[in-house]
Design an enzyme around this catalytic site. Structure first.
Site, short mmCIF file in Angstrom:
data_model
loop_
_atom_site.label_atom_id
_atom_site.label_comp_id
_atom_site.label_asym_id
_atom_site.label_seq_id
_atom_site.Cartn_x
_atom_site.Cartn_y
_atom_site.Cartn_z
N GLU A 1 0.76 -1.26 0.05
CA GLU A 1 -0.01 -0.12 -0.07
C GLU A 1 0.79 1.29 -0.20
O GLU A 1 0.86 2.16 0.80
CB GLU A 1 -0.80 0.11 1.23
N GLU B 1 -5.93 -10.96 -1.66
CA GLU B 1 -6.68 -10.81 -0.45
C GLU B 1 -8.14 -10.69 -0.77
O GLU B 1 -8.87 -9.89 -0.30
CB GLU B 1 -6.53 -9.21 0.18
C1 XIL Z 1 -6.33 -6.80 8.31
C2 XIL Z 1 -6.55 -7.89 8.99
O1 XIL Z 1 -7.44 -8.84 8.37
C3 XIL Z 1 -7.13 -7.45 10.45
O2 XIL Z 1 -7.31 -8.64 11.20
C4 XIL Z 1 -6.54 -6.43 11.05
O3 XIL Z 1 -7.28 -6.00 12.33
C5 XIL Z 1 -6.32 -5.19 9.90
O4 XIL Z 1 -5.59 -5.88 9.00
N1 XIL Z 1 -4.94 -4.74 3.87
C6 XIL Z 1 -3.97 -5.70 3.99
C7 XIL Z 1 -4.33 -6.79 5.28
O5 XIL Z 1 -2.79 -5.92 3.52
O6 XIL Z 1 -2.79 -6.65 5.96
C8 XIL Z 1 -5.30 -6.28 6.10
O7 XIL Z 1 -5.46 -7.16 6.98
C9 XIL Z 1 -6.63 -5.74 5.21
C10 XIL Z 1 -6.19 -4.84 4.18
#
Ligand code: XIL
Length: 379
Positions: free
Chosen positions: A168, A273
């Protein structure tokens, strides 16, 4: 009369037997198909992965372990390899959760992806500050990055097949995100993360990972960044498209343009994701920036007691369309990873509004396969 009866009896029972046999065959093949699981159904296309939390990694949910063994060939640690999980306040290391993840992956012979080496999220402010609370300079942050990345990548060298090296780095304004990393080190923080990881584990496949880069605007910014990285000789091997998408967008053609654009740069495409949000979006721009928060209101949580048939159909169709697209571009795609296994443990239950009931994954809150699962499997 007897004969006719018996003949009739015979005909009826033969018809019944045939029908029963056909039904049994259908049920057996449906059961077999469920037993085959996604990872085998997609074996010749790409890897199917899931993010797993520490409860799953420590084997607390045998039913989820069974799902992973059957359906998923790759795992990503949901939180345990982030700076905030791994490091103590005084800069030490706490490996328990990350090791649990790695052990789970090894035990079940799974492809494993590290997440993540440089990210503004879940990284304490103190990393970027000195004892007096002033921001540290470039040399100090570079040193911290070096220690962090070489130690972490080194510990799991040869065991993690890929890393979401940088996460990001582009903001919602499509400019470089003004993170502490960027403010202190400039864009070169990205180069540094990739070079360090590559030096320590030259076989690891290194990804730049981000959200909304499957849609126009941020896609162009991401392509431009990747071109700059490549022109500077940064060892970036793939793109991680997070793909936190909704039922109604972005469009399949937007996503397709993105797959093609990244592949044209010579990068392997990973969906890292994936989840499909069915809940109402109460903000203008769909964002995945984890600090985003909105207020809970009952009308923003319409599927507390389960999806309606219409919503469930929409979700299933969306999953089917997405996977049809992925299959079409299987030559460019290495992996499709879902951000979680079952709805009960999805981060979307608490993001960007706490306490909603989300339904974004392929297994429901009872950890049963959803229609969406069966549609994706049937492809
Ligand atoms: C999220 C997790 O799923 C949660 O448990 C945590 O509280 C916050 O982060 N983008 C990403 C991930 O790259 O690391 C994030 O994961 C979701 C958005």
């Amino acid at each position: 009369m007897d004969m006719r009866l018996s003949r009739r009896g015979f005909v009826v029972s033969a018809g019944l037997t045939a029908a029963l046999a056909a039904q049994a065959k259908f049920m057996a093949s449906a059961a077999a198909a469920e037993r085959v699981g996604l990872k085998d159904a997609y074996r010749d296309r790409f890897l199917i992965g899931a993010a797993i939390n520490t409860d799953i990694a420590s084997g607390k949910h045998p039913d989820v372990t069974d799902i992973i063994k059957r359906d998923f060939g790759s795992v990503t640690p949901e939180n345990s390899m982030k700076w905030g999980s791994l490091r103590t306040a005084d800069g030490g290391w706490q490996w328990e959760e990350a090791d649990l993840f790695m052990n789970f992956a090894r035990q079940h012979n799974l492809h494993a992806v590290g997440h993540t080496l440089a990210w503004h999220g879940q990284t304490p402010e103190s990393v970027f500050k000195d004892a007096k609370g002033a921001y540290i300079g470039a040399a100090d942050l570079a040193k911290k990055m070096e220690a962090h990345i070489t130690t972490l990548v080194g510990r799991y060298r040869g065991q993690l097949h890929a890393w979401d090296a940088v996460n990001e780095a582009i903001g919602d304004d499509n400019q470089m995100r003004k993170s502490h990393y960027f403010n202190i080190l400039g864009e070169g923080f990205i180069d540094k993360a990739f070079h360090l990881a590559h030096e320590v584990d030259p076989k690891a496949h290194l990804l730049y990972n981000d959200y909304n880069i499957e849609r126009g605007g941020k896609r162009e910014a991401c392509v431009a960044l990747l071109k700059r990285l490549k022109s500077r000789g940064v060892p970036v091997h793939g793109i991680g498209i997070q793909a936190h998408v909704a039922v109604d967008g972005p469009s399949i053609s937007e996503i397709e343009q993105s797959i093609v654009a990244y592949a044209e740069l010579g990068l392997r495409v990973h969906f890292t994701e994936l989840d499909v949000d069915v809940l109402p979006q109460v903000w203008n721009l769909p964002v995945a920036e984890i600090s985003t928060r909105f207020e809970y209101k009952p009308e923003r949580d319409p599927f507390k007691n389960g999806l309606t048939t219409a919503a469930n159909d929409k979700l299933s169709s969306r999953y089917e369309e997405l996977f049809k697209l992925f299959i079409k571009h299987k030559d460019k795609i290495d992996r499709v990873t879902l951000w979680g296994v079952s709805d009960d443990a999805s981060w979307l239950n608490d993001f960007p509004i706490r306490g909603r009931t989300a339904h974004p994954l392929l297994f429901d809150r009872q950890r049963q396969p959803k229609d969406a699962y069966r549609r994706v499997l049937a492809l």
